[in-house]
Design a protein around this motif. Structure first.
Motif, mmCIF file in Angstrom:
data_model
loop_
_atom_site.group_PDB
_atom_site.id
_atom_site.type_symbol
_atom_site.label_atom_id
_atom_site.label_comp_id
_atom_site.label_asym_id
_atom_site.label_seq_id
_atom_site.Cartn_x
_atom_site.Cartn_y
_atom_site.Cartn_z
ATOM 1 N N LEU A 110 0.857 -1.020 0.043
ATOM 2 C CA LEU A 110 0.013 0.072 0.082
ATOM 3 C C LEU A 110 0.863 1.067 0.114
ATOM 4 C CD1 LEU A 110 -1.451 -2.397 2.050
ATOM 5 C CD2 LEU A 110 -3.302 -0.407 2.116
ATOM 6 N N PRO A 111 1.293 1.785 -1.232
ATOM 7 C CA PRO A 111 2.100 2.904 -1.268
ATOM 8 C C PRO A 111 1.475 4.300 -1.157
ATOM 9 C CG PRO A 111 1.787 1.911 -3.422
ATOM 10 C CD PRO A 111 0.859 1.152 -2.592
ATOM 11 N N ASN A 112 0.243 4.300 -0.352
ATOM 12 C CA ASN A 112 -0.386 5.642 -0.361
ATOM 13 C C ASN A 112 0.683 6.723 -0.140
ATOM 14 O OD1 ASN A 112 -1.715 3.178 0.245
ATOM 15 N ND2 ASN A 112 -3.445 4.121 0.556
ATOM 16 N N ARG A 113 0.308 7.818 -0.774
ATOM 17 C CA ARG A 113 0.988 9.112 -0.498
ATOM 18 C C ARG A 113 0.192 9.743 0.644
ATOM 19 N NH1 ARG A 113 4.723 10.401 -4.010
ATOM 20 N NH2 ARG A 113 4.721 9.469 -5.966
ATOM 21 N N ALA B 250 3.420 -1.009 3.966
ATOM 22 C CA ALA B 250 2.585 0.242 3.577
ATOM 23 C C ALA B 250 3.227 1.418 4.161
ATOM 24 C CB ALA B 250 1.610 0.124 4.720
ATOM 25 N N SER B 251 2.817 2.467 3.207
ATOM 26 C CA SER B 251 3.451 3.845 3.585
ATOM 27 C C SER B 251 3.437 4.159 4.961
ATOM 28 C CB SER B 251 2.906 4.774 2.422
ATOM 29 O OG SER B 251 1.655 4.861 2.590
ATOM 30 N N ASN B 252 4.357 4.978 5.299
ATOM 31 C CA ASN B 252 4.304 5.536 6.776
ATOM 32 C C ASN B 252 3.382 6.883 6.697
ATOM 33 O OD1 ASN B 252 4.888 5.987 9.555
ATOM 34 N ND2 ASN B 252 6.855 7.122 9.150
ATOM 35 N N THR B 253 2.186 6.471 6.481
ATOM 36 C CA THR B 253 1.050 7.718 6.368
ATOM 37 C C THR B 253 -0.294 7.482 6.978
ATOM 38 O OG1 THR B 253 0.424 6.663 4.468
ATOM 39 C CG2 THR B 253 2.204 8.699 4.009
ATOM 40 N N PHE C 188 7.213 2.310 5.167
ATOM 41 C CA PHE C 188 8.169 2.827 4.539
ATOM 42 C C PHE C 188 7.776 4.342 4.018
ATOM 43 C CE2 PHE C 188 5.397 0.689 1.401
ATOM 44 C CZ PHE C 188 5.199 1.630 0.414
ATOM 45 N N GLU C 189 8.714 5.046 4.028
ATOM 46 C CA GLU C 189 8.577 6.139 3.554
ATOM 47 C C GLU C 189 7.985 6.329 2.091
ATOM 48 O OE1 GLU C 189 8.119 9.095 5.684
ATOM 49 O OE2 GLU C 189 8.729 7.705 7.156
ATOM 50 N N PRO C 190 6.968 7.068 1.693
ATOM 51 C CA PRO C 190 6.471 7.150 0.514
ATOM 52 C C PRO C 190 7.216 7.802 -0.600
ATOM 53 C CG PRO C 190 5.249 8.701 1.651
ATOM 54 C CD PRO C 190 5.930 8.056 2.667
ATOM 55 N N ASN C 191 8.296 7.203 -0.712
ATOM 56 C CA ASN C 191 9.385 7.755 -1.874
ATOM 57 C C ASN C 191 9.802 6.614 -2.699
ATOM 58 O OD1 ASN C 191 11.972 7.050 -0.848
ATOM 59 N ND2 ASN C 191 11.208 8.680 0.886
ATOM 60 N N SER D 64 11.320 1.089 -2.928
ATOM 61 C CA SER D 64 12.208 -0.018 -3.661
ATOM 62 C C SER D 64 13.100 -0.857 -2.633
ATOM 63 C CB SER D 64 13.085 0.536 -4.698
ATOM 64 O OG SER D 64 13.652 -0.413 -5.223
ATOM 65 N N ASN D 65 13.723 -0.236 -1.385
ATOM 66 C CA ASN D 65 14.516 -0.930 -0.491
ATOM 67 C C ASN D 65 13.558 -1.770 0.401
ATOM 68 O OD1 ASN D 65 16.793 0.343 -1.582
ATOM 69 N ND2 ASN D 65 16.924 2.023 -0.018
ATOM 70 N N ALA D 66 12.409 -1.204 0.648
ATOM 71 C CA ALA D 66 11.368 -2.084 1.596
ATOM 72 C C ALA D 66 11.006 -3.264 0.878
ATOM 73 C CB ALA D 66 10.324 -1.339 1.876
ATOM 74 N N ILE D 67 11.074 -3.334 -0.400
ATOM 75 C CA ILE D 67 10.570 -4.519 -1.141
ATOM 76 C C ILE D 67 11.725 -5.541 -1.111
ATOM 77 C CG2 ILE D 67 9.816 -5.579 -3.395
ATOM 78 C CD1 ILE D 67 8.124 -3.000 -3.681
ATOM 79 N N GLU D 68 12.698 -5.023 -1.480
ATOM 80 C CA GLU D 68 13.970 -5.648 -1.751
ATOM 81 C C GLU D 68 14.272 -6.494 -0.489
ATOM 82 O OE1 GLU D 68 16.085 -6.319 -4.402
ATOM 83 O OE2 GLU D 68 15.778 -4.640 -5.880
ATOM 84 N N ALA D 69 14.122 -5.862 0.608
ATOM 85 C CA ALA D 69 14.543 -6.416 1.999
ATOM 86 C C ALA D 69 13.687 -7.673 2.364
ATOM 87 C CB ALA D 69 14.469 -5.279 2.795
#
Length: 421
Positions: free
Chosen positions: A304-307, A327-330, A347-350, A355-360
């Protein structure tokens, strides 16, 4: 000072929604369907009846339909929003509202709030509680629907200005706001300029949303076979294709992952309306899909990459399936993270952080399994319809105590001010 509710007096709290309810929809339509289920599964509230007034579902209605949008409809909508005094309940609904003789009413859209506020001016009535369900200013959201279809900025700006006035009336003249959490208010601080000012003198209450468990009729293997996902790492997204939901962020990060990793597939559910999708053989758009548990069951990771975020029902449903979630930190995502002690990862929405969160996590099977288990446990402990219904009844009871509402069988415009302590 709190006043005890008088015994042997049965008060009525009315939830009013001028549309149908359906658990497979977002916004108030899905929210109220889950609330209805929760109310039905919990004990009756002492001295207070809670009733949801709504319409029957129209025959042949399809969630997948985008809907028509014409210049004439746009002009008609602008005129409707501008004529504030004419935003009223029709005669049938007005009579129905009066017949309930409710001591309080809870509304779920800005337009409905204005209708009930105008109705109270004419006929009297008790306090109006308002819940907005938008992930941003509702005035901006309604205008963006038309902007995304290329309508002239002069008209869409006119629509936004008129709709923002409606939103302002709803917030300013409702007696209390009900939000899922403090964090869920975040989008309004960012997109409604005077929101913080209106909040200062407002009674604001909180109750986290609940959602029914969703189940797939397919095994994980069958679900993956359905979309040809075997041997791949699958990232899933379900939602509207716009910037608020982070669809643009998904596109940029997703495309990068597809180019970098041959074993990645992006599986997307949601109306094919708004931003165009990525054209790639491993980017699969299935459109609006009536069984989201199939999609969630098939994926390795749900994102959930919501801005900006309100309090998404789909997040709670994903928890019920037991799927690993980033999910985005929002907004409401923060609330779920806090309530569940980190069952989801934020994760922060940028682009870089996403990308780093998914890779991890995407290739860490041990991590994914632990995330699955925590998701499911957190749902059962916090977000079932039973939790939702029980907490809602407690909320209304507390409001009635604070407002001493049960002292009145018929509240009117004059004594309303006396009960707002």
């Amino acid at each position: 000072m709190s006043i005890k509710i008088m015994k042997n007096i049965k008060s009525k709290h009315l939830v009013f929604y001028d549309w149908f309810i359906d658990p497979r929809a977002g916004g108030p339509t899905g929210y109220l369907a889950n609330l209805r289920m929760g109310l039905d599964r919990t004990e009756e509230l002492d001295n207070i009846d809670v009733f949801i007034e709504r319409m029957p579902k129209p025959s042949g209605y399809s969630h997948a339909a985008v809907g028509s949008h014409t210049v004439q409809e746009l002009k008609k909508l602008i005129d409707y929003y501008k004529n504030i005094d004419a935003i009223k309940l029709d005669a049938v609904k007005s009579k129905k509202i009066l017949s309930h003789n409710a001591q309080s009413i809870h509304v779920h859209t800005a337009v409905e709030a204005v209708r009930l506020i105008n109705h109270r001016k004419e006929f009297g009535g008790g306090p109006i509680f308002f819940t907005s369900h938008c992930p941003e200013s509702s005035g901006k959201e309604v205008a963006d629907v038309w902007r995304d279809r290329g309508y002239p900025s002069e008209q869409t700006n006119d629509l936004e200005n008129a709709a923002r006035v409606i939103e302002a009336i709803a917030f300013r003249y409702s007696d209390a706001w009900i939000f899922p959490s403090k964090e869920a208010m975040e989008p309004y601080y960012l997109t409604v300029p005077q929101f913080a000012e209106w909040e200062r003198d407002k009674d604001v209450r909180f109750i986290e949303t609940g959602a029914m468990e969703i189940k797939s009729s397919l095994s994980r293997e069958e679900a993956r076979n359905k979309w040809g996902l075997n041997g791949k790492r699958v990232i899933a997204f379900i939602g509207r294709h716009n910037e608020v939901k982070g669809y643009d962020l998904l596109k940029s990060v997703g495309l990068g992952l597809l180019e970098k990793h041959d074993d990645v597939i992006v599986l997307v559910g949601g109306k094919l309306d708004g931003m165009p999708p990525v054209k790639h053989e491993r980017w699969i758009e299935i459109g609006w899909y009536p069984h989201p548990a199939d999609l969630l069951n098939a994926c390795d990771l749900y994102v959930l990459p919501n801005r900006m975020t309100y309090f998404d029902l789909i997040l709670l449903e994903a928890l019920s399936v037991g799927v690993p979630i980033l999910a985005s930190n929002t907004g409401g995502n923060k609330s779920v993270y806090s309530t569940t002690n980190g069952a989801i990862e934020l994760f922060e929405p940028n682009h870089i952080a996403f990308s780093n969160a998914i890779e991890a996590v995407l290739w860490d099977d041990e991590k994914l399994l632990a995330m699955r288990n925590r998701s499911r446990e957190s749902y059962l402990q916090n977000y079932t319809p039973t939790h939702f219904g029980s907490n809602y009844k407690k909320l209304i009871k507390n409001i009635y105590i604070d407002y001493n509402i049960s002292s009145f069988s018929n509240l009117n415009k004059k004594n309303l001010l006396q009960v707002r302590k």
